[in-house]
Design a protein around this motif. Sequence first.
Motif, PDB file in Angstrom:
ATOM      1  N   ALA A 110      12.188  -9.249   3.056  1.00 21.78           N
ATOM      2  CA  ALA A 110      10.744  -9.430   2.888  1.00 21.78           C
ATOM      3  C   ALA A 110       9.983  -8.766   4.024  1.00 21.78           C
ATOM      4  O   ALA A 110       8.934  -8.145   3.805  1.00 21.78           O
ATOM      5  N   LEU A 111      10.489  -8.869   5.240  1.00 25.02           N
ATOM      6  CA  LEU A 111       9.824  -8.236   6.378  1.00 25.02           C
ATOM      7  C   LEU A 111       9.866  -6.716   6.253  1.00 25.02           C
ATOM      8  O   LEU A 111       8.876  -6.032   6.520  1.00 25.02           O
ATOM      9  N   ALA A 112      10.993  -6.180   5.804  1.00 24.50           N
ATOM     10  CA  ALA A 112      11.095  -4.734   5.605  1.00 24.50           C
ATOM     11  C   ALA A 112      10.139  -4.272   4.516  1.00 24.50           C
ATOM     12  O   ALA A 112       9.471  -3.231   4.641  1.00 24.50           O
ATOM     13  N   GLU A 113      10.024  -5.042   3.438  1.00 26.51           N
ATOM     14  CA  GLU A 113       9.102  -4.701   2.349  1.00 26.51           C
ATOM     15  C   GLU A 113       7.654  -4.771   2.824  1.00 26.51           C
ATOM     16  O   GLU A 113       6.832  -3.911   2.491  1.00 26.51           O
ATOM     17  N   GLN A 114       7.335  -5.786   3.620  1.00 27.30           N
ATOM     18  CA  GLN A 114       5.976  -5.908   4.157  1.00 27.30           C
ATOM     19  C   GLN A 114       5.645  -4.724   5.054  1.00 27.30           C
ATOM     20  O   GLN A 114       4.547  -4.165   4.976  1.00 27.30           O
ATOM     21  N   THR A 115       6.573  -4.318   5.883  1.00 29.22           N
ATOM     22  CA  THR A 115       6.365  -3.171   6.755  1.00 29.22           C
ATOM     23  C   THR A 115       6.140  -1.910   5.940  1.00 29.22           C
ATOM     24  O   THR A 115       5.228  -1.120   6.228  1.00 29.22           O
ATOM     25  N   ARG A 116       6.929  -1.722   4.889  1.00 26.90           N
ATOM     26  CA  ARG A 116       6.774  -0.537   4.039  1.00 26.90           C
ATOM     27  C   ARG A 116       5.415  -0.522   3.351  1.00 26.90           C
ATOM     28  O   ARG A 116       4.734   0.499   3.307  1.00 26.90           O
ATOM     29  N   ASP A 175       2.390   2.190   3.748  1.00 28.69           N
ATOM     30  CA  ASP A 175       1.835   2.871   2.583  1.00 28.69           C
ATOM     31  C   ASP A 175       0.320   2.692   2.506  1.00 28.69           C
ATOM     32  O   ASP A 175      -0.415   3.636   2.205  1.00 28.69           O
ATOM     33  N   LEU A 176      -0.149   1.474   2.775  1.00 31.33           N
ATOM     34  CA  LEU A 176      -1.594   1.241   2.769  1.00 31.33           C
ATOM     35  C   LEU A 176      -2.294   2.070   3.833  1.00 31.33           C
ATOM     36  O   LEU A 176      -3.357   2.651   3.586  1.00 31.33           O
ATOM     37  N   ASP A 177      -1.709   2.129   5.015  1.00 35.37           N
ATOM     38  CA  ASP A 177      -2.300   2.926   6.092  1.00 35.37           C
ATOM     39  C   ASP A 177      -2.334   4.404   5.711  1.00 35.37           C
ATOM     40  O   ASP A 177      -3.326   5.094   5.944  1.00 35.37           O
ATOM     41  N   ARG A 178      -1.262   4.882   5.097  1.00 31.51           N
ATOM     42  CA  ARG A 178      -1.191   6.275   4.660  1.00 31.51           C
ATOM     43  C   ARG A 178      -2.248   6.548   3.583  1.00 31.51           C
ATOM     44  O   ARG A 178      -2.929   7.574   3.604  1.00 31.51           O
TER      45      ARG A 178
END
Length: 74
Positions: free
Chosen positions: A35-41, A45-48
Amino acid sequence: MPIARITGPGLAAMALSVMALWGCFIAERLTMRRALAEQTRVMRDLDRMRSRERTPQPVSTPARKPKRPRATAG
């Protein structure tokens, strides 16, 4: 003089319970890590996507669709 003794099936049941408990702990830890890895991804993506919105994108004019002759019966 012991008041109660642990039988073989009772000891096996306790061992299975402990194994199930450890399995739950490990599964929870793996789920939280995923879940933490998915949140980071998602945050990356949102920042990009936000950074793409700031820069203007060149747009071409829309192309006209060629008219097809209509088929008539008769």
